[in-house]
Design a protein around this motif. Structure first.
Motif, PDB file in Angstrom:
ATOM      1  N   SER A 277     -38.426  19.157   9.583  1.00 15.62           N
ATOM      2  CA  SER A 277     -37.039  18.578   9.817  1.00 15.62           C
ATOM      3  C   SER A 277     -35.846  19.383   9.322  1.00 15.62           C
ATOM      4  O   SER A 277     -34.637  19.230   9.556  1.00 15.62           O
ATOM      5  CB  SER A 277     -36.918  17.178   9.651  1.00 15.62           C
ATOM      6  OG  SER A 277     -36.928  16.867   8.264  1.00 15.62           O
ATOM      7  N   PRO A 279     -32.663  21.745   8.609  1.00 16.39           N
ATOM      8  CA  PRO A 279     -31.786  22.488   9.720  1.00 16.39           C
ATOM      9  C   PRO A 279     -32.051  24.130   9.203  1.00 16.39           C
ATOM     10  O   PRO A 279     -31.953  24.285   8.051  1.00 16.39           O
ATOM     11  CB  PRO A 279     -30.466  21.773   9.535  1.00 16.39           C
ATOM     12  CG  PRO A 279     -30.572  21.279   8.199  1.00 16.39           C
ATOM     13  CD  PRO A 279     -32.083  20.734   7.846  1.00 16.39           C
ATOM     14  N   THR A 331     -33.778  23.058  14.147  1.00 15.84           N
ATOM     15  CA  THR A 331     -34.643  22.709  12.765  1.00 15.84           C
ATOM     16  C   THR A 331     -35.845  23.881  12.611  1.00 15.84           C
ATOM     17  O   THR A 331     -36.095  24.549  13.733  1.00 15.84           O
ATOM     18  CB  THR A 331     -35.206  21.388  12.830  1.00 15.84           C
ATOM     19  OG1 THR A 331     -36.027  21.141  13.745  1.00 15.84           O
ATOM     20  CG2 THR A 331     -33.833  20.342  12.993  1.00 15.84           C
TER      21      THR A 331
END
Length: 462
Positions: A277, A279, A331
């Protein structure tokens, strides 16, 4: 009285976890039956259980796969090329740290010739009645890929010649875990008649009742957990040899549904998504993918490959990108989702005359709609060829081809960046024959990530 010995085996799961709940349930059921009968049961995996195309395997760097093997009570495994050459040296060193089973691989070494502490060449297992089973593992030696990762993958047959005489003295039965492929398994049977059973992998062959060559039984389950392999050996303790060998496959499709199996698969996907997850970039607009046309996204990746490999030009097939990237935050999971392939960057060095021939063929897009499997490709369609710093006008032998705006020179040697699958598969034979350099452990998606971070950096407050 004859002793019955049961060996169960899997191979080439490739992180296709949809069948795993049924595999686990069936193996647990069989184990209980054999224990009640006082029979000996052994369980082995023959490699490529890990495949980083799945976000759970990517997010855990394969340790999630080891957890699943632990839960099933495996006795031993060998590694396949997906464990061996799609993980960095450091990640492979960590992969089996929590393993509660033996990792048997006789032909993998450090550069100084010593063995990694997690890899044993063989192991002697003992049945309830004291029969000794010598199990040795070997994996395919893709030296061009192992070497950049600071491993030495030795000749598997040299290691078998080294260890089998010892196992013949120490063991009553000999089993080889072979991630080499069917033709090499046949060779094992022909060259080493002392081997009783070869549990195979790599070429995804299906041997429903096994294949006997001399006194050796070859076995393999196919791929993706579609089957569980079972070998039944009837061993005569007085004669010290097996008097009967039988192989069969248990189709997972025909097994009763395991409780919560759909939720299990969904949970692994969710867990992988969470682990990925972080970024990476922030896009001002959607970057579109198209397998049959040039787009900003596939041009961006092709240009990134030129830059990252420090090459003069590059080409890729558009099918390498499976989907668009959305506007806004991108992501690690988004990049993995559109480029899940365990494919490495690569450069080829070619003279202009040979390069011109290849580029003229590519301009015709002969594989545009080819449904492609294998060579690390985890997509669907080969797609259009995309170029960077390569200009092609006209078609066929009369095509005018320029590199960085200059007409291609027949005798000059060019360094071209591409995907490893285009350099090792038979799509364009002159590339196969060219001098190559493989970049490992990075995948193509790592190059894409690098370029996106450079072009579209995250705002400081993100």
């Amino acid at each position: 009285m004859l002793e019955k010995i049961y060996i169960y085996h899997t191979n080439d799961l490739h992180s296709h976890f949809e069948n795993w709940p049924r595999i686990r349930k069936e193996l647990q059921r069989r184990r209980e039956i054999h224990e009640q009968r006082g029979e000996s049961m052994f369980l082995f995996d023959v490699g490529d259980h890990v495949d980083r195309f799945h976000p759970y395997s990517e997010g855990t760097m394969g340790k999630g796969n080891v957890k699943l093997l632990n839960e099933c009570g495996y006795d031993g495994v060998t590694i396949g090329n997906n464990e061996g050459i799609t993980l960095s040296h450091e990640d492979l060193m960590e992969l089996y740290r929590e393993a509660r089973f033996d990792c048997l691989v006789a032909n993998l070494f450090f550069e100084d010739g010593s063995r990694p502490p997690w890899a044993k060449p063989y192991r002697l297992y003992e049945t309830r009645r004291g029969t000794k089973i010598g199990v040795i593992g070997v994996t395919i030696n893709y030296s061009n890929f192992y070497r950049p990762l600071h491993w030495v993958a030795g000749d598997p047959f040299a290691e078998l010649r080294k260890w089998l005489p010892f196992l013949k003295e120490q063991a009553d039965l000999i089993v080889v875990l072979s991630h080499l492929g069917l033709s090499e398994d046949e060779r094992i049977a022909q060259e080493f008649p002392e081997v009783d059973v070869v549990l195979g992998a790599h070429t995804h062959h299906v041997l429903e009742r096994g294949k006997e060559i001399g006194q050796t039984l070859l076995c393999c389950t196919g791929k993706y957990g579609m089957n569980i392999g079972r070998v039944e050996l009837a061993f005569d303790p007085e004669k010290k040899k097996p008097v009967r060998k039988r192989a069969m496959l248990i189709a997972t499709e025909g097994l009763a549904e395991a409780e919560g199996e759909k939720r299990f698969v969904e949970q692994l996907e969710e867990d992988g998504k969470k682990l990925l997850s972080a970024p990476v970039a922030k896009l001002p607009a959607r970057l579109k993918s198209d397998w049959f046309r040039e787009t900003e996204l596939n041009r961006l990746l092709c240009k990134a490959l030129t830059e990252w490999c420090k090459a003069e030009c590059a080409f890729i097939n558009a099918g390498i990108l499976l989907d668009d990237l959305p506007e806004g935050i991108v992501t690690e999971y988004d990049i993995h989702r559109i480029c899940p392939h365990p494919i490495n960057p690569c450069t080829v060095s070619m003279k202009g005359a040979a390069l011109k021939e290849v580029l003229a063929q590519m301009a015709e897009d002969p594989y545009l709609t080819l449904a492609l499997k294998g060579f690390g490709f985890r997509g669907e369609i080969f797609g259009k060829m995309i170029f960077d710093n390569i200009q092609i006008s006209g078609k066929g032998a009369s095509a005018e081809i320029r590199i960085n705006g200059a007409e291609i020179e027949p005798e000059r040697r060019y360094t071209v960046a591409t995907l490893d699958m285009l350099a090792i598969a038979r799509f364009y034979p002159p590339i196969m024959r060219a001098e190559k350099r493989f970049f490992l452990p990075e995948f193509i998606r790592d190059v894409l990530k690098w370029k996106l971070q450079t072009m579209f950096p995250l705002p400081e407050d993100d």
